[in-house]
Design a protein around this motif. Structure first.
Motif, PDB file in Angstrom:
ATOM      1  N   ASN A   1       0.832  -1.210   0.000  1.00 47.28           N
ATOM      2  CA  ASN A   1       0.000   0.000   0.000  1.00 47.28           C
ATOM      3  C   ASN A   1       0.865   1.258   0.000  1.00 47.28           C
ATOM      4  O   ASN A   1       0.590   2.212  -0.740  1.00 47.28           O
ATOM      5  N   ASP A   2       1.921   1.250   0.820  1.00 51.53           N
ATOM      6  CA  ASP A   2       2.828   2.406   0.874  1.00 51.53           C
ATOM      7  C   ASP A   2       3.508   2.645  -0.466  1.00 51.53           C
ATOM      8  O   ASP A   2       3.704   3.794  -0.880  1.00 51.53           O
ATOM      9  N   LEU A   3       3.871   1.544  -1.141  1.00 49.30           N
ATOM     10  CA  LEU A   3       4.583   1.649  -2.425  1.00 49.30           C
ATOM     11  C   LEU A   3       3.626   1.716  -3.614  1.00 49.30           C
ATOM     12  O   LEU A   3       4.078   1.816  -4.757  1.00 49.30           O
ATOM     13  N   LYS A   4       2.306   1.620  -3.308  1.00 52.34           N
ATOM     14  CA  LYS A   4       1.276   1.639  -4.349  1.00 52.34           C
ATOM     15  C   LYS A   4       1.486   0.511  -5.379  1.00 52.34           C
ATOM     16  O   LYS A   4       1.355   0.712  -6.584  1.00 52.34           O
ATOM     17  N   LEU A   5       1.792  -0.675  -4.842  1.00 56.06           N
ATOM     18  CA  LEU A   5       1.969  -1.850  -5.679  1.00 56.06           C
ATOM     19  C   LEU A   5       0.681  -2.675  -5.693  1.00 56.06           C
ATOM     20  O   LEU A   5      -0.025  -2.735  -4.681  1.00 56.06           O
TER      21      LEU A   5
ATOM     22  N   SER B   1       9.272  -8.914 -10.088  1.00 54.21           N
ATOM     23  CA  SER B   1       9.555  -7.516  -9.761  1.00 54.21           C
ATOM     24  C   SER B   1       9.178  -7.156  -8.324  1.00 54.21           C
ATOM     25  O   SER B   1       9.601  -6.119  -7.800  1.00 54.21           O
ATOM     26  N   GLN B   2       8.377  -8.011  -7.669  1.00 54.57           N
ATOM     27  CA  GLN B   2       7.927  -7.727  -6.306  1.00 54.57           C
ATOM     28  C   GLN B   2       8.610  -8.568  -5.239  1.00 54.57           C
ATOM     29  O   GLN B   2       8.485  -8.270  -4.045  1.00 54.57           O
ATOM     30  N   ILE B   3       9.351  -9.594  -5.624  1.00 53.65           N
ATOM     31  CA  ILE B   3       9.884 -10.529  -4.630  1.00 53.65           C
ATOM     32  C   ILE B   3      10.816  -9.841  -3.643  1.00 53.65           C
ATOM     33  O   ILE B   3      10.851 -10.184  -2.458  1.00 53.65           O
ATOM     34  N   GLN B   4      11.546  -8.813  -4.100  1.00 52.25           N
ATOM     35  CA  GLN B   4      12.464  -8.122  -3.188  1.00 52.25           C
ATOM     36  C   GLN B   4      11.718  -7.469  -2.024  1.00 52.25           C
ATOM     37  O   GLN B   4      12.204  -7.432  -0.892  1.00 52.25           O
ATOM     38  N   TYR B   5      10.518  -6.971  -2.294  1.00 56.37           N
ATOM     39  CA  TYR B   5       9.735  -6.321  -1.241  1.00 56.37           C
ATOM     40  C   TYR B   5       9.145  -7.353  -0.278  1.00 56.37           C
ATOM     41  O   TYR B   5       9.089  -7.121   0.930  1.00 56.37           O
TER      42      TYR B   5
ATOM     43  N   ALA C   1      10.031  -7.629   3.726  1.00 56.72           N
ATOM     44  CA  ALA C   1       9.008  -7.603   4.771  1.00 56.72           C
ATOM     45  C   ALA C   1       9.070  -8.849   5.657  1.00 56.72           C
ATOM     46  O   ALA C   1       9.024  -8.750   6.891  1.00 56.72           O
ATOM     47  N   LEU C   2       9.180 -10.031   5.021  1.00 54.40           N
ATOM     48  CA  LEU C   2       9.093 -11.287   5.775  1.00 54.40           C
ATOM     49  C   LEU C   2      10.418 -11.682   6.426  1.00 54.40           C
ATOM     50  O   LEU C   2      10.477 -11.905   7.646  1.00 54.40           O
TER      51      LEU C   2
END
Length: 267
Positions: free
Chosen positions: A48-52, A66-70, A74-75
């Motif tokens: 939500n913060d990154l608007k993904l 493209s999202q796995i790094q985030y 987080a985890l």
């Protein structure tokens, strides 16, 4: 080795008082525990913060490359270290890990549709055995890696099942719900394979709960012991951590064929 594998969901961290009491109960019980965690709430907040965009298919989070790094940040980063800090505050000796550390598990991609989402299989328990024998508390994030070193997001319930299989240990899956509920929202105290199939076909068990229940049945059959689905909000939980009879309030998933004590020792 009398080890209990416990899985907690990410929402667990949203109530630090409960999380702190949980770790205090572990210390007081002197029960050897391996903790496996998810972190869906933390991932959602970050997205939500990154608007993904955020999407789930059959209860599993779609994770494009493209999202796995985030998701990893987080985890395996924020959530894992917050849990380790709370455990240390309770005077435990936590060690933060991911599923591939010490070659514990090997991950493979589930499907192109889900992206960097993996399933894991048991590989090597030596790291966990070493840590447990030295009275450390392993806290494992649900991040795996495949044979090529690509990081994969693993469903935390399925991750906990594999760790329970790896150690041949009993398993309890904790979340923010009391257990498996029927159509009238009443708790179902016990489920068998046939009952689970009927409830999934009827749409009573669906989405994330179906993933959890199927994983629990898989674990129950693998370790030959009941698996418990319960809530970390339940006040009885803390006493249950020290209960050798595993009297967790919630839903008990029964194995198709329980193993004898001799068979369990051989795992």
């Amino acid at each position: 080795m009398n080890v209990l594998v416990v899985k907690v969901g990410g929402a667990f961290l949203d109530d630090t008082a409960i999380a702190s009491a949980f770790f205090e109960a572990i210390r007081a019980s002197q029960q050897q525990i391996v903790l496996v965690h998810g972190g869906g709430n933390a991932v959602e907040r970050l997205f939500n913060d990154l608007k993904l965009p955020s999407e789930k298919i059959d209860g599993l989070r779609v994770t494009p490359k493209s999202q796995i790094q985030y998701v990893v940040g987080a985890l395996a980063g924020t959530v894992n270290k917050q849990l380790c800090a709370l455990a240390q505050q309770a005077k435990l000796n936590p060690v933060g890990l991911s599923l591939f550390d010490g070659n514990m598990t090997q991950a493979t991609k589930v499907s192109p549709q889900l992206g960097n989402v993996g399933s894991v299989s048991c590989t090597d328990k030596r790291l966990l055995s070493t840590l447990l024998s030295a009275d450390y508390l392993p806290i494992i994030s649900s991040i795996g890696a495949d044979k090529d070193g690509e990081l994969l997001n693993v469903n935390a319930d399925q991750a906990a099942v594999v760790i329970a299989k790896l150690l041949g240990s009993p398993l309890v899956l904790l979340s923010d719900v009391a257990g498996v509920l029927d159509d009238s929202k009443a708790l179902i105290p016990q489920l068998t394979h046939q009952h689970i199939s009927d409830l999934i076909d009827a749409g009573t068990i669906k989405d994330g709960m179906s993933v959890k229940v199927i994983a629990a049945l898989d674990a129950a059959n693998a370790i030959g012991q009941p698996v418990h689905i319960a809530s970390w909000r339940n006040s009885q939980l803390l006493g249950s951590l020290a209960d050798k009879q595993r009297a967790f309030a919630g839903t008990t998933i029964m194995p198709d064929k329980p193993l004898s004590k001799e068979e369990r020792k051989a795992l």
